[in-house]
Design a protein around this motif. Sequence first.
Motif, PDB file in Angstrom:
ATOM      1  N   ALA A 136       0.846  -1.191   0.000  1.00 30.90           N
ATOM      2  CA  ALA A 136       0.000   0.000   0.000  1.00 30.90           C
ATOM      3  C   ALA A 136       0.879   1.238   0.000  1.00 30.90           C
ATOM      4  O   ALA A 136       1.993   1.226   0.526  1.00 30.90           O
ATOM      5  CB  ALA A 136      -0.911   0.019   1.231  1.00 30.90           C
ATOM      6  N   THR A 137       0.349   2.317  -0.580  1.00 27.38           N
ATOM      7  CA  THR A 137       1.119   3.566  -0.585  1.00 27.38           C
ATOM      8  C   THR A 137       0.222   4.785  -0.441  1.00 27.38           C
ATOM      9  O   THR A 137      -0.860   4.847  -1.030  1.00 27.38           O
ATOM     10  CB  THR A 137       1.979   3.714  -1.857  1.00 27.38           C
ATOM     11  N   GLY A 138       0.699   5.736   0.346  1.00 27.22           N
ATOM     12  CA  GLY A 138       0.092   7.058   0.407  1.00 27.22           C
ATOM     13  C   GLY A 138       0.835   8.053  -0.455  1.00 27.22           C
ATOM     14  O   GLY A 138       0.533   9.239  -0.440  1.00 27.22           O
ATOM     15  N   HIS A 139       1.826   7.555  -1.201  1.00 25.01           N
ATOM     16  CA  HIS A 139       2.631   8.414  -2.072  1.00 25.01           C
ATOM     17  C   HIS A 139       2.670   7.837  -3.484  1.00 25.01           C
ATOM     18  O   HIS A 139       3.738   7.519  -4.005  1.00 25.01           O
ATOM     19  CB  HIS A 139       4.054   8.541  -1.536  1.00 25.01           C
ATOM     20  N   PRO A 140       1.501   7.716  -4.146  1.00 27.07           N
ATOM     21  CA  PRO A 140       1.482   7.082  -5.471  1.00 27.07           C
ATOM     22  C   PRO A 140       2.313   7.818  -6.510  1.00 27.07           C
ATOM     23  O   PRO A 140       2.829   7.192  -7.445  1.00 27.07           O
ATOM     24  CB  PRO A 140      -0.008   7.078  -5.845  1.00 27.07           C
ATOM     25  N   GLY A 141       2.479   9.118  -6.371  1.00 20.72           N
ATOM     26  CA  GLY A 141       3.267   9.856  -7.347  1.00 20.72           C
ATOM     27  C   GLY A 141       4.747   9.542  -7.292  1.00 20.72           C
ATOM     28  O   GLY A 141       5.457   9.741  -8.274  1.00 20.72           O
ATOM     29  N   GLY A 142       5.212   9.034  -6.155  1.00 21.36           N
ATOM     30  CA  GLY A 142       6.622   8.726  -6.023  1.00 21.36           C
ATOM     31  C   GLY A 142       6.928   7.251  -5.882  1.00 21.36           C
ATOM     32  O   GLY A 142       7.875   6.741  -6.489  1.00 21.36           O
ATOM     33  N   LEU A 143       6.126   6.545  -5.076  1.00 21.36           N
ATOM     34  CA  LEU A 143       6.511   5.202  -4.643  1.00 21.36           C
ATOM     35  C   LEU A 143       5.678   4.070  -5.229  1.00 21.36           C
ATOM     36  O   LEU A 143       5.901   2.908  -4.890  1.00 21.36           O
ATOM     37  CB  LEU A 143       6.460   5.118  -3.108  1.00 21.36           C
ATOM     38  N   LEU A 144       4.737   4.365  -6.116  1.00 23.60           N
ATOM     39  CA  LEU A 144       3.895   3.302  -6.670  1.00 23.60           C
ATOM     40  C   LEU A 144       4.732   2.211  -7.324  1.00 23.60           C
ATOM     41  O   LEU A 144       4.551   1.016  -7.056  1.00 23.60           O
ATOM     42  CB  LEU A 144       2.897   3.880  -7.673  1.00 23.60           C
ATOM     43  N   ASP A 145       5.672   2.575  -8.181  1.00 18.55           N
ATOM     44  CA  ASP A 145       6.463   1.556  -8.865  1.00 18.55           C
ATOM     45  C   ASP A 145       7.411   0.830  -7.907  1.00 18.55           C
ATOM     46  O   ASP A 145       7.713  -0.351  -8.109  1.00 18.55           O
ATOM     47  CB  ASP A 145       7.262   2.181 -10.010  1.00 18.55           C
ATOM     48  N   VAL A 146       7.896   1.517  -6.884  1.00 17.83           N
ATOM     49  CA  VAL A 146       8.720   0.837  -5.881  1.00 17.83           C
ATOM     50  C   VAL A 146       7.946  -0.344  -5.299  1.00 17.83           C
ATOM     51  O   VAL A 146       8.467  -1.465  -5.187  1.00 17.83           O
ATOM     52  CB  VAL A 146       9.122   1.820  -4.760  1.00 17.83           C
ATOM     53  N   HIS A 147       6.698  -0.093  -4.958  1.00 20.24           N
ATOM     54  CA  HIS A 147       5.875  -1.153  -4.364  1.00 20.24           C
ATOM     55  C   HIS A 147       5.458  -2.195  -5.393  1.00 20.24           C
ATOM     56  O   HIS A 147       5.472  -3.393  -5.117  1.00 20.24           O
ATOM     57  CB  HIS A 147       4.640  -0.530  -3.714  1.00 20.24           C
ATOM     58  N   ARG A 148       5.087  -1.758  -6.591  1.00 25.48           N
ATOM     59  CA  ARG A 148       4.548  -2.747  -7.534  1.00 25.48           C
ATOM     60  C   ARG A 148       5.632  -3.680  -8.052  1.00 25.48           C
ATOM     61  O   ARG A 148       5.376  -4.868  -8.255  1.00 25.48           O
ATOM     62  CB  ARG A 148       3.802  -2.068  -8.681  1.00 25.48           C
ATOM     63  N   PHE A 149       6.851  -3.183  -8.238  1.00 22.94           N
ATOM     64  CA  PHE A 149       7.937  -4.067  -8.652  1.00 22.94           C
ATOM     65  C   PHE A 149       8.275  -5.072  -7.553  1.00 22.94           C
ATOM     66  O   PHE A 149       8.569  -6.237  -7.832  1.00 22.94           O
ATOM     67  CB  PHE A 149       9.181  -3.258  -9.021  1.00 22.94           C
ATOM     68  N   THR A 150       8.237  -4.624  -6.318  1.00 25.62           N
ATOM     69  CA  THR A 150       8.500  -5.534  -5.200  1.00 25.62           C
ATOM     70  C   THR A 150       7.397  -6.572  -5.089  1.00 25.62           C
ATOM     71  O   THR A 150       7.663  -7.765  -4.860  1.00 25.62           O
ATOM     72  CB  THR A 150       8.628  -4.741  -3.890  1.00 25.62           C
ATOM     73  N   ALA A 151       6.157  -6.145  -5.274  1.00 22.56           N
ATOM     74  CA  ALA A 151       5.038  -7.090  -5.241  1.00 22.56           C
ATOM     75  C   ALA A 151       5.166  -8.132  -6.346  1.00 22.56           C
ATOM     76  O   ALA A 151       4.941  -9.328  -6.119  1.00 22.56           O
ATOM     77  CB  ALA A 151       3.715  -6.336  -5.370  1.00 22.56           C
ATOM     78  N   ALA A 152       5.534  -7.691  -7.550  1.00 20.06           N
ATOM     79  CA  ALA A 152       5.678  -8.627  -8.667  1.00 20.06           C
ATOM     80  C   ALA A 152       6.757  -9.657  -8.383  1.00 20.06           C
ATOM     81  O   ALA A 152       6.614 -10.850  -8.698  1.00 20.06           O
ATOM     82  CB  ALA A 152       5.980  -7.865  -9.954  1.00 20.06           C
ATOM     83  N   ALA A 153       7.869  -9.221  -7.773  1.00 15.02           N
ATOM     84  CA  ALA A 153       8.956 -10.147  -7.464  1.00 15.02           C
ATOM     85  C   ALA A 153       8.529 -11.156  -6.407  1.00 15.02           C
ATOM     86  O   ALA A 153       8.860 -12.351  -6.503  1.00 15.02           O
ATOM     87  CB  ALA A 153      10.179  -9.367  -6.998  1.00 15.02           C
ATOM     88  N   LEU A 154       7.793 -10.716  -5.386  1.00 21.44           N
ATOM     89  CA  LEU A 154       7.330 -11.650  -4.364  1.00 21.44           C
ATOM     90  C   LEU A 154       6.275 -12.605  -4.919  1.00 21.44           C
ATOM     91  O   LEU A 154       6.246 -13.794  -4.567  1.00 21.44           O
ATOM     92  CB  LEU A 154       6.771 -10.890  -3.163  1.00 21.44           C
ATOM     93  N   ARG A 155       5.415 -12.102  -5.789  1.00 18.44           N
ATOM     94  CA  ARG A 155       4.428 -12.992  -6.412  1.00 18.44           C
ATOM     95  C   ARG A 155       5.137 -14.079  -7.224  1.00 18.44           C
ATOM     96  O   ARG A 155       4.775 -15.259  -7.162  1.00 18.44           O
ATOM     97  CB  ARG A 155       3.487 -12.182  -7.305  1.00 18.44           C
ATOM     98  N   ALA A 156       6.162 -13.700  -7.976  1.00 19.57           N
ATOM     99  CA  ALA A 156       6.907 -14.663  -8.780  1.00 19.57           C
ATOM    100  C   ALA A 156       7.614 -15.696  -7.901  1.00 19.57           C
ATOM    101  O   ALA A 156       7.851 -16.825  -8.335  1.00 19.57           O
ATOM    102  CB  ALA A 156       7.920 -13.942  -9.652  1.00 19.57           C
ATOM    103  N   ALA A 157       7.929 -15.291  -6.658  1.00 22.63           N
ATOM    104  CA  ALA A 157       8.600 -16.202  -5.726  1.00 22.63           C
ATOM    105  C   ALA A 157       7.624 -17.110  -4.991  1.00 22.63           C
ATOM    106  O   ALA A 157       8.058 -17.955  -4.199  1.00 22.63           O
ATOM    107  CB  ALA A 157       9.412 -15.404  -4.718  1.00 22.63           C
ATOM    108  N   GLY A 158       6.328 -16.938  -5.236  1.00 21.41           N
ATOM    109  CA  GLY A 158       5.341 -17.821  -4.639  1.00 21.41           C
ATOM    110  C   GLY A 158       4.521 -17.227  -3.523  1.00 21.41           C
ATOM    111  O   GLY A 158       3.674 -17.907  -2.931  1.00 21.41           O
ATOM    112  N   CYS A 159       4.738 -15.945  -3.213  1.00 24.34           N
ATOM    113  CA  CYS A 159       3.927 -15.287  -2.190  1.00 24.34           C
ATOM    114  C   CYS A 159       2.531 -14.984  -2.733  1.00 24.34           C
ATOM    115  O   CYS A 159       2.342 -14.807  -3.939  1.00 24.34           O
ATOM    116  CB  CYS A 159       4.569 -13.979  -1.741  1.00 24.34           C
ATOM    117  N   GLU A 160       1.578 -14.919  -1.834  1.00 23.38           N
ATOM    118  CA  GLU A 160       0.239 -14.444  -2.184  1.00 23.38           C
ATOM    119  C   GLU A 160       0.193 -12.942  -1.931  1.00 23.38           C
ATOM    120  O   GLU A 160       0.440 -12.501  -0.807  1.00 23.38           O
ATOM    121  CB  GLU A 160      -0.829 -15.136  -1.352  1.00 23.38           C
TER     122      GLU A 160
END
Length: 267
Positions: free
Chosen positions: A115-139
Amino acid sequence: MPIPSSAPSRAELIDHLVRTRIAGDVATPRDNNLSHYRKLANGDRHYWLGLELGDRWADEQDVLAVMAERCGVVDDPEHRAGQDTIDPELTVGALDRMASVLRKAAEARERVLFATGHPGGLLDVHRFTAAALRAAGCEIVEIPGGLTADEGYVFQFCDVAMLERGATLWHTHSPAPMAAILDGLEQEGRPLPDLVVADHGWAGCAGQRGIDAVGYADCNDPALFLGEAEGTLQVVVPLDDHVTNPRFYDPMVAYLLDAAGLTVQSS
């Protein structure tokens, strides 16, 4: 544009953080920092970011001392105007600690909420991390539908929860959107996340609810660093959370994922 497929070295990342002003001499002015520390110490809950700080931080000099230790702001209380700083060594050290948390989450295939309260700055930081964890088998936790908070809608885009008002992604420090998600999950009889990766009140609320939480915070947002000092949050990475180009964060994310043993997912 995808994040770099190869991670920078520690020295290369520190140089990049300073050149882009993610750390080093940051844009946030000293008087703004001190004003926020004072308001937090005076009990203004807007600056508590979802944490319950009680009267433990009623002296703003104690807040400044923690911020100097964990963020790298100037520790001299007489420095009241002009430039303030974030120590890039502390930024990278916190990234290493966050990477350890992410590695354990991947190994255990944990349920992770972003989650982010700073979508203008940190959205991609979070979404790339989420994608990597999803690829590793996390829900990656899917939030309930129809949630509202602070006169807006709480929704999920690219696996990251945000607040939306009037078809605009909203910058918010409020813990209310995260509270709406956690309450909604409980009402649906679904388990809470094992880990929350967030910022602002989203991270503070999760940590206060007893959920393992890591996140990012600027030098004018002291509450999360106090939460880390007290053990309510596991890791808080100090950085300027809205630099002039969000692509500047990409090498940082590449470093984080590499340190966590995760594969960069660029889509």
